[in-house]
Design a protein around this motif. Structure first.
Motif, PDB file in Angstrom:
ATOM      1  N   TYR A 258      43.905  40.372  43.228  1.00  0.00           N
ATOM      2  CA  TYR A 258      42.501  40.366  43.650  1.00  0.00           C
ATOM      3  C   TYR A 258      42.097  38.989  44.170  1.00  0.00           C
ATOM      4  O   TYR A 258      41.323  38.879  45.134  1.00  0.00           O
ATOM      5  CB  TYR A 258      41.594  40.820  42.493  1.00  0.00           C
ATOM      6  CG  TYR A 258      41.685  42.306  42.257  1.00  0.00           C
ATOM      7  CD1 TYR A 258      40.770  43.183  42.830  1.00  0.00           C
ATOM      8  CD2 TYR A 258      42.727  42.853  41.516  1.00  0.00           C
ATOM      9  CE1 TYR A 258      40.874  44.557  42.650  1.00  0.00           C
ATOM     10  CE2 TYR A 258      42.844  44.222  41.331  1.00  0.00           C
ATOM     11  CZ  TYR A 258      41.909  45.066  41.902  1.00  0.00           C
ATOM     12  OH  TYR A 258      42.023  46.428  41.741  1.00  0.00           O
ATOM     13  N   ILE A 259      42.593  37.946  43.549  1.00  0.00           N
ATOM     14  CA  ILE A 259      42.289  36.597  44.027  1.00  0.00           C
ATOM     15  C   ILE A 259      42.871  36.387  45.421  1.00  0.00           C
ATOM     16  O   ILE A 259      42.191  35.865  46.325  1.00  0.00           O
ATOM     17  CB  ILE A 259      42.831  35.551  43.034  1.00  0.00           C
ATOM     18  CG1 ILE A 259      42.079  35.649  41.703  1.00  0.00           C
ATOM     19  CG2 ILE A 259      42.693  34.139  43.624  1.00  0.00           C
ATOM     20  CD1 ILE A 259      42.689  34.807  40.589  1.00  0.00           C
ATOM     21  N   GLU A 260      44.106  36.793  45.616  1.00  0.00           N
ATOM     22  CA  GLU A 260      44.731  36.663  46.937  1.00  0.00           C
ATOM     23  C   GLU A 260      43.982  37.505  47.972  1.00  0.00           C
ATOM     24  O   GLU A 260      43.788  37.072  49.120  1.00  0.00           O
ATOM     25  CB  GLU A 260      46.193  37.094  46.864  1.00  0.00           C
ATOM     26  CG  GLU A 260      47.099  36.135  46.104  1.00  0.00           C
ATOM     27  CD  GLU A 260      47.368  34.843  46.870  1.00  0.00           C
ATOM     28  OE1 GLU A 260      47.092  34.788  48.086  1.00  0.00           O
ATOM     29  OE2 GLU A 260      47.867  33.871  46.246  1.00  0.00           O
TER      30      GLU A 260
ATOM     31  N   ASP B 299      42.476  34.447  28.997  1.00  0.00           N
ATOM     32  CA  ASP B 299      43.427  33.357  29.212  1.00  0.00           C
ATOM     33  C   ASP B 299      44.027  33.408  30.614  1.00  0.00           C
ATOM     34  O   ASP B 299      44.214  32.358  31.260  1.00  0.00           O
ATOM     35  CB  ASP B 299      44.545  33.426  28.172  1.00  0.00           C
ATOM     36  CG  ASP B 299      44.082  33.052  26.775  1.00  0.00           C
ATOM     37  OD1 ASP B 299      42.970  32.507  26.653  1.00  0.00           O
ATOM     38  OD2 ASP B 299      44.825  33.332  25.809  1.00  0.00           O
ATOM     39  N   GLU B 300      44.323  34.611  31.091  1.00  0.00           N
ATOM     40  CA  GLU B 300      44.912  34.730  32.424  1.00  0.00           C
ATOM     41  C   GLU B 300      43.923  34.302  33.503  1.00  0.00           C
ATOM     42  O   GLU B 300      44.289  33.582  34.448  1.00  0.00           O
ATOM     43  CB  GLU B 300      45.371  36.168  32.673  1.00  0.00           C
ATOM     44  CG  GLU B 300      46.061  36.333  34.028  1.00  0.00           C
ATOM     45  CD  GLU B 300      46.597  37.727  34.274  1.00  0.00           C
ATOM     46  OE1 GLU B 300      47.124  37.956  35.383  1.00  0.00           O
ATOM     47  OE2 GLU B 300      46.491  38.598  33.376  1.00  0.00           O
TER      48      GLU B 300
ATOM     49  N   LEU C 165      44.481  31.148  36.054  1.00  0.00           N
ATOM     50  CA  LEU C 165      44.450  31.307  37.507  1.00  0.00           C
ATOM     51  C   LEU C 165      43.308  30.514  38.135  1.00  0.00           C
ATOM     52  O   LEU C 165      43.419  30.043  39.269  1.00  0.00           O
ATOM     53  CB  LEU C 165      44.332  32.793  37.856  1.00  0.00           C
ATOM     54  CG  LEU C 165      45.596  33.614  37.536  1.00  0.00           C
ATOM     55  CD1 LEU C 165      45.305  35.103  37.658  1.00  0.00           C
ATOM     56  CD2 LEU C 165      46.751  33.217  38.450  1.00  0.00           C
ATOM     57  N   LYS C 166      42.235  30.354  37.388  1.00  0.00           N
ATOM     58  CA  LYS C 166      41.129  29.518  37.865  1.00  0.00           C
ATOM     59  C   LYS C 166      41.624  28.108  38.171  1.00  0.00           C
ATOM     60  O   LYS C 166      41.290  27.524  39.214  1.00  0.00           O
ATOM     61  CB  LYS C 166      40.034  29.488  36.793  1.00  0.00           C
ATOM     62  CG  LYS C 166      38.812  28.657  37.137  1.00  0.00           C
ATOM     63  CD  LYS C 166      37.817  28.706  35.981  1.00  0.00           C
ATOM     64  CE  LYS C 166      36.530  27.997  36.352  1.00  0.00           C
ATOM     65  NZ  LYS C 166      35.358  28.795  36.043  1.00  0.00           N
TER      66      LYS C 166
ATOM     67  N   VAL D  17      37.387  30.707  41.135  1.00  0.00           N
ATOM     68  CA  VAL D  17      37.587  31.907  40.326  1.00  0.00           C
ATOM     69  C   VAL D  17      36.663  31.827  39.113  1.00  0.00           C
ATOM     70  O   VAL D  17      36.692  30.843  38.370  1.00  0.00           O
ATOM     71  CB  VAL D  17      39.053  32.032  39.867  1.00  0.00           C
ATOM     72  CG1 VAL D  17      39.225  33.260  38.972  1.00  0.00           C
ATOM     73  CG2 VAL D  17      39.991  32.101  41.073  1.00  0.00           C
ATOM     74  N   LEU D  18      35.849  32.855  38.926  1.00  0.00           N
ATOM     75  CA  LEU D  18      34.899  32.887  37.824  1.00  0.00           C
ATOM     76  C   LEU D  18      35.313  33.939  36.802  1.00  0.00           C
ATOM     77  O   LEU D  18      35.803  35.013  37.157  1.00  0.00           O
ATOM     78  CB  LEU D  18      33.492  33.194  38.333  1.00  0.00           C
ATOM     79  CG  LEU D  18      32.916  32.175  39.324  1.00  0.00           C
ATOM     80  CD1 LEU D  18      31.554  32.637  39.825  1.00  0.00           C
ATOM     81  CD2 LEU D  18      32.804  30.797  38.674  1.00  0.00           C
ATOM     82  N   LEU D  19      35.110  33.612  35.540  1.00  0.00           N
ATOM     83  CA  LEU D  19      35.435  34.527  34.440  1.00  0.00           C
ATOM     84  C   LEU D  19      34.219  35.381  34.115  1.00  0.00           C
ATOM     85  O   LEU D  19      33.214  34.886  33.607  1.00  0.00           O
ATOM     86  CB  LEU D  19      35.864  33.735  33.201  1.00  0.00           C
ATOM     87  CG  LEU D  19      36.069  34.567  31.927  1.00  0.00           C
ATOM     88  CD1 LEU D  19      37.189  35.591  32.110  1.00  0.00           C
ATOM     89  CD2 LEU D  19      36.342  33.649  30.732  1.00  0.00           C
TER      90      LEU D  19
END
Length: 269
Positions: free
Chosen positions: A22-24, A66-67, A71-72, A81-83
């Motif tokens: 999803y980030i990519e 944690d993941e 990745l953040k 990248v926001l949690l």
């Protein structure tokens, strides 16, 4: 700036792809900010994972957090990248959820009502044999739960505000204008944002949540807005962002917001 605050991944049991996927996809879609916001476990039910096809197991949430945080750091400088997390709202166990979620450093939490009177809002059969008065009562009960979620203080974003129309498009024709307007007033008073969620296109209703008519009333009452694709596959990340921006400008909005460390960040339209 382009952002998407509502995305899922494989842990929920009904989405495809990893968080990295999803980030990519967000980078490919030109996003500067992506929020990862998978479904909470069912904290109010004793079983470890009572509904494997709907939400992650209780034991998975720490690994999820944690993941995302790992990745953040990895993607710093490429995309923010926001949690996040998307939490059901069940009034009778709201404090159980509040305590469980307080253990994690979420940038934001989306409050979503997925059940009314113990039945999924997406269950087409829930409307069978209901009288017009009963349909109004169900719609009013739905918006009452949204008001309760806004007043709970647990959330920054109200998720897919009229998603009960998802598999029952006639929901929009059930008259409950006072309930909707009161809900928007409460959301404004509580300082939450509502998302324009473009996943309605994957349901029978098509279109977005909420409707443009609701967005016009929201603007009148000063309700702030954010964007969420509610992507359950990477290819939908950022879906229809530009079109949503255009419509919001037509309604009269000049900005929308995202949340970092539970603080609003305003972004010009």
């Amino acid at each position: 700036m382009k952002f998407d605050m509502h995305t899922h991944h494989f842990r929920c049991g009904h989405a495809d792809g990893t968080i990295r996927d999803y980030i990519e996809a967000g980078i490919d879609a030109g996003l500067q900010v992506i929020g990862i916001s998978d479904h909470t476990p069912y904290f109010g039910i004793p079983e470890e994972q009572p509904f494997p096809g709907i939400a992650m197991a209780k034991s998975e949430i720490t690994g999820y957090v944690d993941e995302v945080l790992r990745l953040k750091k990895e993607y710093e400088g490429k995309i923010k990248v926001l949690l996040g997390i998307e939490s059901d709202f069940f009034p009778e166990v709201a404090e159980v959820y509040r305590k469980a979620l307080a253990a994690y450093p979420f940038d934001y939490m989306i409050g979503s009502v997925h059940q009314v009177n113990g039945v999924s809002i997406f269950n087409k059969n829930r409307w069978n044999k209901l009288s017009p008065a009963q349909k109004v009562a169900d719609k009013e009960a739905y918006f009452d739960l949204i008001r309760q979620s806004a007043r709970s203080g647990m959330f920054q974003i109200i998720g897919h505000m009229d998603a009960m129309k998802g598999n029952y498009p006639a929901f929009s024709e059930i008259i409950a204008d006072e309930a909707i307007e009161e809900t928007l007033k409460v959301i404004a008073e509580c300082g939450l944002a509502i998302e324009i969620n473009t996943s309605g296109k994957t349901k029978l209703c098509g279109g977005w949540y909420p409707s443009n008519a609701i967005l016009e009333v929201a603007h009148f009452h000063g309700v702030q807005v954010t964007f969420g694709s509610d992507a359950h596959k990477p290819s939908r990340v950022g879906d229809e962002f530009e079109e949503v921006s255009r419509v919001l400008k037509e309604i009269g909005y000049t900005e929308w917001v995202y949340f970092e460390q539970k603080q609003k960040v305003a972004v010009p339209l």
